[in-house]
Design an enzyme around this catalytic site. Sequence first.
Site, PDB file in Angstrom:
ATOM      1  N   HIS A 143       0.846  -1.207   0.000  1.00  0.00           N
ATOM      2  CA  HIS A 143       0.000   0.000   0.000  1.00  0.00           C
ATOM      3  C   HIS A 143       0.882   1.259   0.000  1.00  0.00           C
ATOM      4  O   HIS A 143       0.859   2.061   0.948  1.00  0.00           O
ATOM      5  CB  HIS A 143      -0.903  -0.049   1.244  1.00  0.00           C
ATOM      6  CG  HIS A 143      -2.107   0.823   1.185  1.00  0.00           C
ATOM      7  ND1 HIS A 143      -2.042   2.183   1.001  1.00  0.00           N
ATOM      8  CD2 HIS A 143      -3.430   0.532   1.279  1.00  0.00           C
ATOM      9  CE1 HIS A 143      -3.267   2.678   1.009  1.00  0.00           C
ATOM     10  NE2 HIS A 143      -4.123   1.693   1.169  1.00  0.00           N
TER      11      HIS A 143
ATOM     12  N   GLU B 170      -0.620   1.232  -5.654  1.00  0.00           N
ATOM     13  CA  GLU B 170      -0.406   0.062  -4.803  1.00  0.00           C
ATOM     14  C   GLU B 170      -0.393  -1.200  -5.660  1.00  0.00           C
ATOM     15  O   GLU B 170      -1.391  -1.529  -6.301  1.00  0.00           O
ATOM     16  CB  GLU B 170      -1.542   0.002  -3.776  1.00  0.00           C
ATOM     17  CG  GLU B 170      -1.774   1.344  -3.086  1.00  0.00           C
ATOM     18  CD  GLU B 170      -3.140   1.453  -2.413  1.00  0.00           C
ATOM     19  OE1 GLU B 170      -3.778   0.409  -2.162  1.00  0.00           O
ATOM     20  OE2 GLU B 170      -3.568   2.586  -2.146  1.00  0.00           O
TER      21      GLU B 170
END
Length: 286
Positions: A157, A260
């Site tokens: 992330h 991400e």
Amino acid sequence: MPIEQSDTEITLIHPANQETSVRILLHGANVLSWKVNGAEQLWLSEGAILDGSKAVRGGIPLVFPVFGKATEGPTSTLPQHGFARLSTWEFLGQTISNPLTVQFGLGPENVTESLRKAWDFDFTLIYTIALDNDTLTTSLRVENSDKVEWDFQTLFHTYFKIPDVDKVAVSGLTGVAVKDKVSKTDYVEPNSLVTIQSEVDRVYENVDQDVAILSDQKPIFDITRTNLDDVVVWNPWVNTSKNLADFKPDTGFQSLICVEAGSVSKWTKLAPGESWQATEVIKARL
Ligand code: TA6
């Protein structure tokens, strides 16, 4: 020394360039900072909580074994994005000196009892981080050490620090199927460059090209993925970032974009004893 260690953090310093470094918090094995020639490449909230009581807002949180919040199946009892970012990892040490490479490990014994009860399988995660001149390589190995099959999703992330959200664009996503969580629609990305003009929260599925982040039309990051089919693009913009207690300053959304790399549009099944590995290489070009 190229590796500095405290009770809570590991810092790698490039042996040939003190200004190039990466700092990793043992909680979540969350990369907090990546500097290339003294320039910070990752966005970390000024309100990020680093004491292990919460997931870190910024850097590179690791999502495992579920992306988002599952509504059904064995991961549905877990909190959003799973337990890897909520657990304190073990530092396993250096594996290679050039590029400087270290590993972190996580198993059920490192996970709190309540999270373990919520997803009660045996597993081993090995997270490898390598620091080179202008690249950061992160690699996750997932192993099923249980006697039964289980499945998972995972994602890096990554919060990239950018000069100005109004000038940023992401390339490599044209023609890709999108699940748009803001408009709650599915479509095929028509644009050759994805720009951010309001809140964006999209899952681009099965992206077969390399993705890059541009600022003012110049590439600032190249992202190369192995075994990570999907790319999530997220910017919380004004209102969503205000609602995140650990998001500081309020204007922080102007200097970040999350791009991400993950495997989230499907579930990867692992039979007992099987393992799976994925890698992301980020090259800083500023
Ligand atoms: O990856 C995008 C996303 O799933 C968004 O939906 C947004 O909620 C973000 O992650 C942050 O999630 P968090 O649980 O860290 O607040």
